[in-house]
Design a protein around this motif. Structure first.
Motif: not given
Length: 568
Positions: A21-29, A33-41
């Protein structure tokens, strides 16, 4: 938190530690052109919030067993202007089916539920809506900061106190208006989400039933069951749109003058089936007749909605009193001025648990409900509110915790109507169209074809015009032998009401039936005396109205009467 022109203020923090989910959501955003950052916890999420963020995308699994203390503290310590939007990914269909929805809603506050699997466009739309809400919060904060700065300057400028105060008051009004606009947009978002959720549930039933109906090996019993499911679901969808239009005061009403006491007595007689045997229903009516002018069907629906609300408040046991008082003045209600005119006051008093003071101002909002998930849509009292307002009245509520509540519906009182003229008798034996010619006026190709097909199957001889101008050309100067015109209301160019009024002037013998799913003209001005068939309509409803108007001798053109007189 930093200024809104900081790019980080628009970034989306993503917490989805399991799966893709994290990788897919970040790629779509990022593709949008929407900045996105994945956090671990969760601790990393809180640190990211401390820095700055525009929205949070989080999975339900990430919160299921985690310690939410730090996140809850951060949410509770937000400044007054801030209400961080959270988007919660769930596999259980949103707030109505998730057992943790209520707990997570209390913790997160400003949360939207998004069911997986989701369409990429849906995700982007929800995230952009959240970011727009966050931008409005930043704008409100800037307004308030500017206001505070000006107030500080004001204290130092005593010589020009009056003028400075006036300026600050104006700026405060602007800031408060910005805050109200932000709240209004959030309410629109809540309403949109509720409508989409309910309609998606209804469409799921229809789509699944249609899929099964296509199976060649389906038994007749199961086929009938799925057909009934589709029909019932369409009725529920029509009721939902009707309640929404009622709340918005945009429904097309059919007002008539009738005696309120008789109607109230009739509704009370059937309330036993609604409230149950353990609720005693009492009626208190005046000796004199009391006439009102409104849509009787909507009036009865409003009474039933209030009775259902009272039943639930009493947990199915208690007493419900329906009371009618005439010649009353309408008091000031929820900050709106009252009226010294005569009103009929219809009240329903229950012996339920009462309504908390903090909920009194919200109970008429659409989709607001204190019932358990799946126990109500939150649209019943909204319908009452909208109907009362559109009918020239209002609805008031008084309540005391533990002592029940009283809902009072105020509707304008009118004088008794004149005796109605005898309606011409129609031949109910005519169960088909008998070849009568009907001109269908509809700009939508699919609906035009479908309507003509229905009329053919009912025994009529339909012709189809794609717009009002083409219909006038087909009818000519004498109606060209048509028995009736069946026209949509909302069309490009000349609308259905304008067409009907032109025909009433030019061809008074020709009956016109209007149909519409919604029209602001109908909502504001009524049907102008024409027959009105609401969409969605059934073939039986269409047959009934056409049979009634076509059987009127005065409603046929000379050519149509000659054709009718010929032996079959």
């Amino acid at each position: 938190m930093t200024r809104p022109n900081n790019l980080n203020s628009e970034r989306v923090l993503i917490l989805a530690p399991h799966g893709r989910d994290a990788g897919l959501a970040r790629a779509l955003l990022r593709e949008a052109d929407l900045p996105a950052v994945v956090v671990p916890d969760l601790p990393a999420l809180v640190r990211g919030l401390d820095e700055v963020a525009g929205a949070v995308l989080i999975t339900e699994e990430a919160m299921r067993t985690a310690d939410l203390t730090g996140l809850s503290r951060w949410i509770g310590e937000q400044p007054a202007w801030s209400d961080m939007p959270f988007i919660l990914l769930t596999r259980q269909g949103g707030a109505d089916r998730s057992p943790n929805a209520a707990r997570l809603t209390r913790i997160l506050g400003n949360v939207s539920f998004l069911e997986r699997p989701f369409h990429p466009t849906t995700l982007i739309s929800v995230v952009m809506a959240a970011l727009r809400s966050r931008r409005r919060q930043y704008e409100a904060r800037l307004r308030l900061e500017e206001l505070h700065a000006r107030e500080a300057q004001l204290r130092e400028l005593n010589a020009t106190l009056e003028s400075r105060v006036a300026e600050v008051v104006d700026e405060r009004a602007i800031a408060e208006e910005a805050m109200r606009q932000s709240q209004k947009m959030e309410a629109v978002g809540q309403l949109t989400g509720g409508v989409a959720h309910d309609f998606n549930n209804l469409l799921t039933i229809i789509r699944s039933s249609v899929d099964f109906l296509r199976r060649p090996d389906l038994t007749e019993d199961r086929r009938r069951r799925y057909m009934d499911a589709v029909s019932d679901t369409v009725d529920r969808a029509a009721k939902l749109t009707g309640q929404l239009l009622a709340f918005a005061r945009r429904q097309a009403l059919k007002p008539e003058t009738f005696e309120a006491g008789d109607c109230l007595r009739g509704v009370a007689d059937m309330l036993d089936t609604v409230t149950g045997a353990r609720i005693h229903v009492a009626v208190d009516l005046p000796d004199a007749a009391c006439f009102i002018h409104c849509d009787r069907s909507q009036f009865e629906t409003a009474l039933i909605n209030m009775a259902v609300n009272a039943r639930d408040a009493m947990d199915g046991e208690g007493s419900l009193t329906l009371r009618l008082a005439c010649g009353k003045r309408m008091p000031a209600i929820r900050g709106h001025a009252g009226s010294r005119s005569h009103f009929a006051a219809v009240s329903l008093t229950d012996t339920g648990t009462g309504i908390p003071r903090e909920q009194l101002d919200r109970i008429f909002e659409p989709f607001f409900t204190t019932k358990e998930v799946g126990k109500g849509t939150g649209l019943g009292l909204s319908q009452v509110f909208g109907f009362a307002k559109q009918s020239g009245g209002d609805i008031n509520v008084t309540s005391e915790l533990g002592a029940g509540a009283t809902f009072t519906l105020y509707l304008p009182e009118v004088t008794a109507p004149a005796e109605p003229a005898d309606e011409p008798q129609t031949n109910e034996a005519d169960t088909d169209g008998a070849g009568r010619r009907i001109l269908v006026v509809e700009d939508n190709v699919e609906i035009g074809r479908f309507a003509t097909q229905i009329l053919q199957d009912l025994g009529y001889t339909p012709e189809w015009a794609a717009n009002a101008e083409a219909a006038l050309e087909l009818l000519g100067v004498d109606g060209d032998g048509f028995d009736a015109v069946f026209s949509d209301v909302v069309m490009p160019g000349m609308g259905g009401i304008a067409l009907a009024e032109a025909l009433r002037s030019r061809l008074p013998h020709l009956s016109v039936v209007l149909t519409s799913g919604y029209s602001h003209v109908l909502a504001e001005e009524g049907s102008h005396g024409f027959e009105l068939l609401h969409k969605p309509y059934s073939a039986e409803q269409l047959l009934r109205v056409l049979r009634r108007i076509c059987n009127r001798p005065s409603s046929r053109s000379p050519a149509a009467r000659d054709r009718q007189a010929q032996p079959r």
